[in-house]
Motif scaffolding. Structure first.
Motif, mmCIF file in Angstrom:
data_model
loop_
_atom_site.group_PDB
_atom_site.id
_atom_site.type_symbol
_atom_site.label_atom_id
_atom_site.label_comp_id
_atom_site.label_asym_id
_atom_site.label_seq_id
_atom_site.Cartn_x
_atom_site.Cartn_y
_atom_site.Cartn_z
ATOM 1 N N ASP A 44 0.925 -1.750 -0.127
ATOM 2 C CA ASP A 44 -0.373 0.258 0.318
ATOM 3 C C ASP A 44 0.528 1.448 -0.412
ATOM 4 O O ASP A 44 0.130 2.753 -0.435
ATOM 5 N N GLU A 48 1.232 4.147 -2.524
ATOM 6 C CA GLU A 48 0.824 5.530 -2.730
ATOM 7 C C GLU A 48 1.747 6.207 -3.277
ATOM 8 O O GLU A 48 1.496 7.436 -3.769
ATOM 9 N N CYS A 274 -3.664 7.853 -9.544
ATOM 10 C CA CYS A 274 -3.781 6.711 -10.320
ATOM 11 C C CYS A 274 -2.763 6.086 -10.178
ATOM 12 O O CYS A 274 -2.648 5.486 -11.183
ATOM 13 N N LYS A 283 -4.942 2.673 -5.401
ATOM 14 C CA LYS A 283 -4.504 3.937 -4.711
ATOM 15 C C LYS A 283 -4.385 5.010 -5.273
ATOM 16 O O LYS A 283 -3.997 5.495 -6.740
#
Length: 304
Positions: A44, A48, A274, A283
Motif C-alpha cells: 500500500d 501511494e 491513480c 491507489k
C-alpha cells in the motif's frame, strides 16, 4: 507408587507437549497473518509513493501546458497514461476555474451574496434541464441558516423525509458530497449515457471565477452567451486563447454583465495520480493546487 508417579509425569509431559505444539501452530498462523498484513501495508505504501510520483509528474505537465498555452482536446482536462513494469499510472489534470463553485456564492460577511455568480449558477441548472428544486436544495445545504428557499430543503425537510442526517450548513468539501443533498442522484451527479454529470461542471475548489478558455459550452451558455456566441467562442479558443477584446465583439452585454466573475487564465487545479497494479488494486492521490506565474502551491491532498 513409583509407577503411578511415572504415569502422572508421562501424562503431564504429553499435555505439556500438546500445549506447546498448539501454541506453535497458533504462533505460526499469527506470524503469517502479521507477515501478510505487513506485506499489504508495504504494498500500500509503495502504491501511494507511485501515486504521489504521478501527482508530481502532473505538476510538471501543468507547468509546461500553462507556460506554452497548450490547448487540450477537451478544454480544462488533460489525461496521460504510463506503464512501469506492469503497474499503470494515470495522471489527470482538471481546471477547476472552468467550473462553477457554489461555495463562493456566499461571501465572507453574513448575508453577502455574489449576485452574478448566483445567477450563472441558477441559469446553469436551467440550461442542463435539471429539476428546479436542485439549485435551491444545494444552496440550502451550504448556507448557514435553517430557512429553506422556495424550492429548497433545510433540516425540517430532512428530518420529516427520513434522512439520517441534517444539511451541513457549510461549504461542500468536494462535488461528490452533492450525493447527500435532497434530490441529487448518482445519475445527476456522475452522469449517464445521455448526459454529463454535475461533477463535470461543479467544483468546491476555486475562487469563484470562471475561465472562458476552459469551461464547458454549457457554462458559457449559463454566463449569458447564446448558442451562436458559444459556437464562435469554442471555435476561436480551439485555435488560440481568447481575450477580453474577442468577448466584447461576440457579446458585449453578456461579457460586461459578468465581467467580475470571468477570467481568461486559471489559478486553481486538481491533479490526480491513480495507480493500478497487476492484481487490479488501486491507489489514488488527488492534489488541490493553486498556481500563478511564479509559484505552485499544494493546498491539500486527498488519498483514496
Amino acid at each position: 507408587m513409583k509407577k503411578r508417579n511415572k504415569g502422572v509425569i508421562i501424562i503431564f509431559v504429553l499435555i505439556f507437549t500438546t500445549a506447546i505444539s498448539v501454541m506453535a501452530i497458533l504462533l505460526s498462523v499469527r506470524a503469517k497473518q502479521y507477515l501478510s498484513l505487513f506485506s499489504g501495508v508495504q504494498k500500500d505504501m509503495e502504491m501511494e509513493n507511485i501515486a504521489e510520483m504521478g501527482v508530481e509528474m502532473g505538476k510538471v505537465l501543468l507547468d509546461i501546458a500553462q507556460k506554452k498555452h497548450m490547448i487540450s482536446e477537451e478544454p480544462g482536462y488533460i489525461k496521460r497514461q504510463y506503464e512501469i513494469g506492469g503497474t499503470k499510472i494515470e495522471v489527470v489534470i482538471e481546471d477547476e476555474n472552468g467550473k462553477i463553485n457554489p461555495n463562493r456564492i456566499f461571501g465572507s460577511e453574513e448575508g453577502e451574496v455574489h449576485t452574478h455568480l448566483l445567477e450563472t449558477y441558477k441559469r446553469f441548472f436551467s440550461v442542463m434541464g435539471y429539476p428546479e428544486n436542485l439549485p435551491d436544495a444545494l444552496l440550502d445545504w451550504i448556507d448557514k441558516d435553517d430557512i429553506p428557499r422556495m424550492t429548497g430543503a433545510e433540516s425540517t425537510f430532512y428530518r420529516t423525509s427520513g434522512f439520517s442526517y441534517m444539511p451541513a450548513n457549510g461549504p461542500i468539501y468536494n462535488p461528490e458530497e452533492m450525493l447527500l443533498v435532497a434530490g441529487f442522484t448518482k445519475d445527476i451527479v456522475f452522469g449517464d449515457a445521455d448526459k454529463k454529470g454535475l461533477i463535470n461542471f461543479i467544483t468546491a475548489f476555486s475562487d469563484g471565477k470562471i475561465n472562458v478558455n476552459t469551461c464547458q459550452p454549457e457554462v458559457l451558455n449559463a454566463l449569458g452567451f447564446s448558442v451562436a456566441d458559444v459556437e464562435k467562442i469554442t471555435a476561436e479558443r480551439a485555435r488560440r486563447p481568447i481575450e477580453e477584446k474577442f468577448l466584447l465583439e461576440v457579446n458585449r452585454e453578456a461579457y460586461l454583465k459578468n465581467r467580475d466573475i470571468i477570467v481568461f487564465k486559471s489559478s486553481y487545479f486538481t491533479i490526480s495520480g491513480c495507480v493500478t497494479d497487476e492484481d487490479g488494486a488501486q491507489k489514488e492521490i488527488k492534489a488541490y493546487v493553486k498556481r500563478d506565474d511564479k509559484t505552485m502551491e499544494t493546498i491539500r491532498m486527498d488519498i483514496r
